[in-house]
Design a protein around this motif. Sequence first.
Motif, short mmCIF file in Angstrom:
data_model
loop_
_atom_site.label_atom_id
_atom_site.label_comp_id
_atom_site.label_asym_id
_atom_site.label_seq_id
_atom_site.Cartn_x
_atom_site.Cartn_y
_atom_site.Cartn_z
N VAL A 9 0.92 -1.35 -0.08
CA VAL A 9 -0.09 -0.07 -0.17
C VAL A 9 0.95 1.27 0.04
N THR A 16 0.54 5.72 -0.30
CA THR A 16 -0.38 6.75 -0.56
C THR A 16 0.42 8.06 -1.42
N TYR A 17 -0.44 8.82 -2.20
CA TYR A 17 0.15 9.83 -2.90
C TYR A 17 -0.66 11.39 -2.65
N SER A 18 0.10 12.32 -2.90
CA SER A 18 -0.72 13.51 -2.93
C SER A 18 -0.76 14.20 -4.43
N ALA A 68 4.89 8.39 -4.48
CA ALA A 68 3.90 7.92 -3.69
C ALA A 68 4.76 7.34 -2.46
N VAL A 114 2.69 3.01 3.18
CA VAL A 114 1.92 3.37 4.31
C VAL A 114 1.97 1.84 4.87
N PRO A 162 -6.98 5.60 7.80
CA PRO A 162 -6.69 6.53 6.41
C PRO A 162 -6.76 7.92 6.48
N SER A 187 -6.52 12.11 -0.18
CA SER A 187 -5.20 11.58 -0.43
C SER A 187 -5.37 10.33 -1.58
N TYR A 239 -4.59 6.70 -2.96
CA TYR A 239 -3.90 5.30 -2.44
C TYR A 239 -3.65 4.31 -3.66
N CYS A 263 -5.68 2.26 -8.07
CA CYS A 263 -5.66 3.43 -7.48
C CYS A 263 -7.03 4.06 -7.08
N TRP A 311 -9.04 7.56 -4.65
CA TRP A 311 -8.66 8.70 -3.89
C TRP A 311 -9.87 8.77 -3.04
#
Length: 446
Positions: free
Chosen positions: A68, A70-72, A79, A82, A96, A100, A102, A112, A114
Amino acid sequence: MKKLFLLGILTILPQYVFSININFVGNTKKIIEITPDKSTGLEKIYVVNDCSLISELVIRDCSAQANVMTYSNLGGGFAQPVSSSYVNEELIIPTPVGNSGYIIEENGRNTCFWIIDYKTYQLKLNSITADDYQDCDATQINIGASGGEPIYYFSIDGRQVELSREISLKYYNLSWNEEAKLFEQVDSFKELSHISNPVRLSPPLYCNTIITASGDRFQKEWGEENKIESNLIYANGINVASYAEQTNINDGEDEESSNLIKTETGGLGGSAPADFSFVAYTTDAVVHNEWQIASDENFEYIDYRFNQQTLDYTFSKEGTYYVRFVGSNSDGSCEAIGETYQISIGASDLRIPNAFTPNDDGVNDIWKVGYRSLLNFRCSIFDRYGNQIYTFNDPSQGWDGKYKGKLVKPGVYYYVIEATGADGKKYKKGGDINLLRSNRTSSQEN
C-alpha cells in the motif's frame, strides 16, 4: 523513488487495473462512490462524510503480497509506503488519511483510488443577491456560502481534476413561443461545480423571479441538502420579437382575381398604397419601444421613428424601405433589435383593355385596368352621346357593363382616366371600350 515512479506510470495503463472491495470501518453515513474518467488512472473516488471517524480500511480480494502506498498532489511517481496488515485474507490500512490517493500494488498490478474528506469541504448556503454590476448579456448574482470552494482530486500523474458539487439553481425566465406569438414563462436551471462569485446566468433574466439554490450533490445523498431562496431578483436582460403583416391587397394574390400588375419585389410590398401592421413583443425590462423606418438597410439615417409597440403604416411612394423594432432598458445601456423587414414599392404603371364581354361566364365579365402603385385614381365612362354612365375612384374596381342596374347595349363606349403614381408620375388617358355582344346578355339589354 525511481521504482515508485514506475508504479505510478503503470497504474494509468488499463491492463494493470483490477477491482477491489473496500470497507470503511467506523463510517456512519453512506460512502459515495464515483467512477472518474479513465485518463485519471483511478478506479474510484470515495467521498467520506467525516474521515476522522474512519478507523481503518478493510480491503478484500487481495493477497498477503499486496503493498500500500499513498500519494498527494505530486502524483503516483512520488507515492510513499504506508503501514498495513493482512488478517484473515483481508488487507487492513489503519487510520486512512482523507484528501489523498492510494495505490494498492499486487503482483505487478496496481489499483488506485482517491479519498475525499467532505468535512473539509462542508457547504452551507446563506444568501442569494443580485450583483451591483449587471451587463446586457447575463444576470450576475452573488451566493453567500461557506465551504463552496472547488473540490479537487489528483490523477495518478499529478493532474488536478475538479469533482463537481452539482449545486443547482432554479428560477423562471421567458422564452419566445413563435407559434403562440408570445414570451412564455419557463423553468430555467443552472448547475454549478462550485461557488465562484459573481455567478453569471446566461441568457440573462428576462422577467422578475426568485432564485432557489440547492445542494450539493453529496449532501443530497446524505439527506442533508441545503436550500435557500432569494428575494425577488429584477430582470435586467431584454429581448424582443416582432412580425409584419400586409393588410391590403398585394401582389401575392391569385392573378386571376387581381388586376394588379405584378412587382418582382423579392419580399414584402408591391403596389402602393401598401398598408402594413407591425407588432412587437418585449420582455419585462424593456422600457423604451421604437419602430424605425429607413431607406438604408444599416439604418445609418433613420427617416421615421415611432415610440410604440404596434405600428400601422402605409407606404405610398415608390422605393425600398427597411423597418425594424428596437427595445431598450430604462437608461438605454442595453438594447435588443428585432427582425429587419424590407418593403419594396414598385414604380407606377397603368394598362387599359379595350374590350370585355359581360355575359356572366366568369371570364372577362368586368372591364378593369391593370395597375400598380396608383394614387388619386378616377375613371369616368361615357356613352357615344357623351353621357356619363359610370365612375369609380378605386383602380382595383371596374365596370360591369351596367347602367342603373341593367346591362347597356353592345357597342363602343369611352373612358377618361386621371391618376397620380406613387413615383409622382401623372396619368391622363382616354379611349374606346368595346362592349361585345353575346346571346346570353342580348335579352337584358336596354
